[in-house]
Design a protein around this motif. Structure first.
Motif, PDB file in Angstrom:
ATOM      1  N   ARG A  76       2.275  17.055   4.575  1.00 30.39           N
ATOM      2  CA  ARG A  76       3.737  17.041   4.416  1.00 30.39           C
ATOM      3  C   ARG A  76       4.179  17.361   2.986  1.00 30.39           C
ATOM      4  N   SER A  77       3.227  17.504   2.087  1.00 32.99           N
ATOM      5  CA  SER A  77       3.557  17.903   0.715  1.00 32.99           C
ATOM      6  C   SER A  77       3.326  19.397   0.486  1.00 32.99           C
ATOM      7  N   LEU A  78       3.159  20.130   1.589  1.00 33.95           N
ATOM      8  CA  LEU A  78       3.085  21.585   1.522  1.00 33.95           C
ATOM      9  C   LEU A  78       4.468  22.123   1.859  1.00 33.95           C
ATOM     10  N   HIS A  79       5.066  22.845   0.933  1.00 36.04           N
ATOM     11  CA  HIS A  79       6.396  23.409   1.139  1.00 36.04           C
ATOM     12  C   HIS A  79       6.271  24.933   1.241  1.00 36.04           C
ATOM     13  N   GLY A  80       6.378  25.436   2.458  1.00 37.59           N
ATOM     14  CA  GLY A  80       6.205  26.872   2.685  1.00 37.59           C
ATOM     15  C   GLY A  80       4.781  27.215   3.073  1.00 37.59           C
ATOM     16  N   PRO A  81       4.443  28.506   3.162  1.00 37.67           N
ATOM     17  CA  PRO A  81       3.090  28.918   3.566  1.00 37.67           C
ATOM     18  C   PRO A  81       2.040  28.465   2.550  1.00 37.67           C
ATOM     19  N   VAL A  82       0.872  28.076   3.043  1.00 41.65           N
ATOM     20  CA  VAL A  82      -0.195  27.626   2.138  1.00 41.65           C
ATOM     21  C   VAL A  82      -0.623  28.755   1.203  1.00 41.65           C
ATOM     22  N   SER A  83      -0.495  29.991   1.646  1.00 42.03           N
ATOM     23  CA  SER A  83      -0.887  31.135   0.807  1.00 42.03           C
ATOM     24  C   SER A  83       0.015  31.295  -0.413  1.00 42.03           C
ATOM     25  N   LYS A  84       1.192  30.668  -0.366  1.00 39.51           N
ATOM     26  CA  LYS A  84       2.132  30.752  -1.497  1.00 39.51           C
ATOM     27  C   LYS A  84       2.040  29.533  -2.427  1.00 39.51           C
ATOM     28  N   SER A  85       1.256  28.546  -2.032  1.00 35.50           N
ATOM     29  CA  SER A  85       1.176  27.306  -2.812  1.00 35.50           C
ATOM     30  C   SER A  85       0.473  27.524  -4.146  1.00 35.50           C
ATOM     31  N   GLU A  86       1.051  26.954  -5.197  1.00 36.58           N
ATOM     32  CA  GLU A  86       0.460  27.043  -6.538  1.00 36.58           C
ATOM     33  C   GLU A  86      -0.276  25.758  -6.922  1.00 36.58           C
ATOM     34  N   ALA A  87      -0.545  24.900  -5.942  1.00 38.54           N
ATOM     35  CA  ALA A  87      -1.224  23.628  -6.193  1.00 38.54           C
ATOM     36  C   ALA A  87      -2.637  23.855  -6.712  1.00 38.54           C
ATOM     37  N   SER A  88      -3.104  22.885  -7.500  1.00 36.81           N
ATOM     38  CA  SER A  88      -4.484  22.911  -7.993  1.00 36.81           C
ATOM     39  C   SER A  88      -4.991  21.475  -8.066  1.00 36.81           C
ATOM     40  N   ILE A  89      -6.285  21.308  -8.177  1.00 36.71           N
ATOM     41  CA  ILE A  89      -6.851  19.964  -8.325  1.00 36.71           C
ATOM     42  C   ILE A  89      -6.377  19.349  -9.640  1.00 36.71           C
ATOM     43  N   VAL A  90      -6.262  20.169 -10.668  1.00 35.26           N
ATOM     44  CA  VAL A  90      -5.774  19.675 -11.963  1.00 35.26           C
ATOM     45  C   VAL A  90      -4.355  19.127 -11.835  1.00 35.26           C
ATOM     46  N   SER A  91      -3.499  19.818 -11.091  1.00 36.37           N
ATOM     47  CA  SER A  91      -2.123  19.325 -10.901  1.00 36.37           C
ATOM     48  C   SER A  91      -2.114  18.035 -10.087  1.00 36.37           C
ATOM     49  N   TRP A  92      -3.070  17.870  -9.203  1.00 36.04           N
ATOM     50  CA  TRP A  92      -3.184  16.594  -8.470  1.00 36.04           C
ATOM     51  C   TRP A  92      -3.405  15.440  -9.442  1.00 36.04           C
ATOM     52  N   GLY A  93      -4.298  15.659 -10.409  1.00 34.11           N
ATOM     53  CA  GLY A  93      -4.621  14.597 -11.362  1.00 34.11           C
ATOM     54  C   GLY A  93      -3.574  14.406 -12.441  1.00 34.11           C
ATOM     55  N   GLN A  94      -3.007  15.496 -12.926  1.00 33.53           N
ATOM     56  CA  GLN A  94      -2.062  15.409 -14.043  1.00 33.53           C
ATOM     57  C   GLN A  94      -0.634  15.086 -13.616  1.00 33.53           C
ATOM     58  N   VAL A 142       0.841  -1.205   0.000  1.00 29.75           N
ATOM     59  CA  VAL A 142       0.000   0.000   0.000  1.00 29.75           C
ATOM     60  C   VAL A 142       0.876   1.253   0.000  1.00 29.75           C
ATOM     61  N   LEU A 143       0.499   2.220  -0.814  1.00 27.77           N
ATOM     62  CA  LEU A 143       1.138   3.534  -0.802  1.00 27.77           C
ATOM     63  C   LEU A 143       0.079   4.596  -0.566  1.00 27.77           C
ATOM     64  N   SER A 144       0.296   5.423   0.456  1.00 30.71           N
ATOM     65  CA  SER A 144      -0.550   6.602   0.661  1.00 30.71           C
ATOM     66  C   SER A 144       0.345   7.829   0.507  1.00 30.71           C
ATOM     67  N   PHE A 145      -0.242   8.984   0.272  1.00 40.28           N
ATOM     68  CA  PHE A 145       0.569  10.186   0.075  1.00 40.28           C
ATOM     69  C   PHE A 145      -0.271  11.432   0.325  1.00 40.28           C
ATOM     70  N   ASP A 146       0.413  12.553   0.437  1.00 45.19           N
ATOM     71  CA  ASP A 146      -0.258  13.848   0.524  1.00 45.19           C
ATOM     72  C   ASP A 146      -0.180  14.530  -0.836  1.00 45.19           C
ATOM     73  N   PHE A 147      -1.316  15.027  -1.325  1.00 40.85           N
ATOM     74  CA  PHE A 147      -1.297  15.840  -2.526  1.00 40.85           C
ATOM     75  C   PHE A 147      -0.462  17.108  -2.287  1.00 40.85           C
ATOM     76  N   ARG A 148       0.090  17.672  -3.342  1.00 43.91           N
ATOM     77  CA  ARG A 148       0.854  18.919  -3.216  1.00 43.91           C
ATOM     78  C   ARG A 148      -0.019  20.005  -2.587  1.00 43.91           C
ATOM     79  N   GLY A 149       0.602  20.785  -1.696  1.00 39.64           N
ATOM     80  CA  GLY A 149      -0.126  21.855  -1.010  1.00 39.64           C
ATOM     81  C   GLY A 149      -0.848  21.404   0.240  1.00 39.64           C
ATOM     82  N   ILE A 150      -0.758  20.089   0.548  1.00 38.00           N
ATOM     83  CA  ILE A 150      -1.476  19.527   1.694  1.00 38.00           C
ATOM     84  C   ILE A 150      -0.495  18.774   2.595  1.00 38.00           C
TER      85      ILE A 150
END
Length: 286
Positions: A71-89, A61-69
């Motif tokens: 342990r996959s958030l690097h820096g302040p959340v207000s600076k994150s460029e993550a999107s749902i589309v980037s999660w899928g793509q 089994v592999l679990s993970f955090d999406f970018r921006g969430i």
């Protein structure tokens, strides 16, 4: 002693995700490895007890955090460029490849919770998925919601998120008990995708230019609860219609049948509801 290994998942654009790999405890069982894709704003830790149990049933089994969430958030959340589309793509494809590399398997089973089970249609390496089990998976279309969520969602999407985007620079979901705070574009796309039928299909031709929904032919099963205010019967059907070639199945769970007062959108992975875990595991067989 940890029964999981912490992994770094490297995405095509160089972004690094945090993951946990749980090796199967019964090596004699030859099952496909399972990739747990989280719900919007939910961290990998939420799925720990379930992933641990699944490993005892003979699954890698592999679990993970999406970018921006999480342990996959690097820096302040207000600076994150993550999107749902980037999660899928980007994120899901990288997690698939990491799990395949780790296990030397040919395909994975994608076990997605809510948004985690709704994005296969924009995943470029979808051929590496043998089967999808979408727990509480649906399009979340606002007109198909029910109960308090039907009243609260428009306020969150149309008032709270747009104001917070200006004042805070992120979606303040933590304050309303809906997981981690969301990067601004995750919050914006969530509102956009749920405003019309079809979820991520609403981004096709705008922020998504490669759409694989019509090509996907792996089996897709949705498990949802009769008291789920988001993944309602109408919204589950709205999701499954997007995959015309896939063999699809809907399994509705009723809380009283399993001696629970509620299951809703979030409780299937909780230890308090572990009598539901064999129901999920039963669907993993390909």
């Amino acid at each position: 002693m940890n029964i999981f290994e912490t992994l770094e998942i490297s995405c095509k654009d160089g972004y690094s995700l945090s993951g946990r790999f749980y090796p199967k405890q019964n090596p004699s069982q030859n099952n496909y490895p399972v990739l747990i894709c989280p719900a919007t704003g939910i961290t990998q830790h939420f799925y720990h007890a379930f992933a641990e149990w699944l490993a005892t049933q003979g699954y890698d089994v592999l679990s993970f955090d999406f970018r921006g969430i999480g342990r996959s958030l690097h820096g302040p959340v207000s600076k994150s460029e993550a999107s749902i589309v980037s999660w899928g793509q980007l994120d899901i494809p990288a997690a698939i490849d990491t799990l395949l590399c780790k296990t030397q398997a040919e395909q994975v089973i994608l076990l997605g919770h809510s948004a985690g089970g709704q994005l296969l249609g924009i995943v470029p390496n979808y051929q590496k998925v043998a089967k999808v089990i979408a727990v509480s998976g649906s399009t979340g279309h606002v007109k198909g919601l029910k109960g308090k969520t039907k009243l609260l969602a428009p306020v969150m999407f149309n008032v709270i998120f747009p104001l917070a985007r200006i004042t805070k620079g992120y979606g303040p979901t933590q304050a309303i008990g809906m997981g981690e705070n969301l990067p601004k574009d995750v919050a914006k796309q969530w509102a956009q995708f749920c405003s019309k039928p079809g979820y991520v299909m609403n981004a096709v031709g705008k922020t998504v230019f490669e759409d694989y929904h019509a090509e996907i032919d792996c089996p897709i099963t949705v498990l949802w609860s009769s008291d789920d205010e988001i993944a309602t019967s109408a919204n589950v059907k709205d999701l499954l219609r997007l995959y015309p070639k896939a063999q699809t199945k809907m399994i509705e769970l009723k809380p009283k049948s399993y001696e629970h007062k509620a299951i809703g959108h979030m409780l299937m992975f909780k230890k308090s509801h572990q009598n539901l875990w064999p129901v999920i595991e039963q669907q993993l067989a390909v």
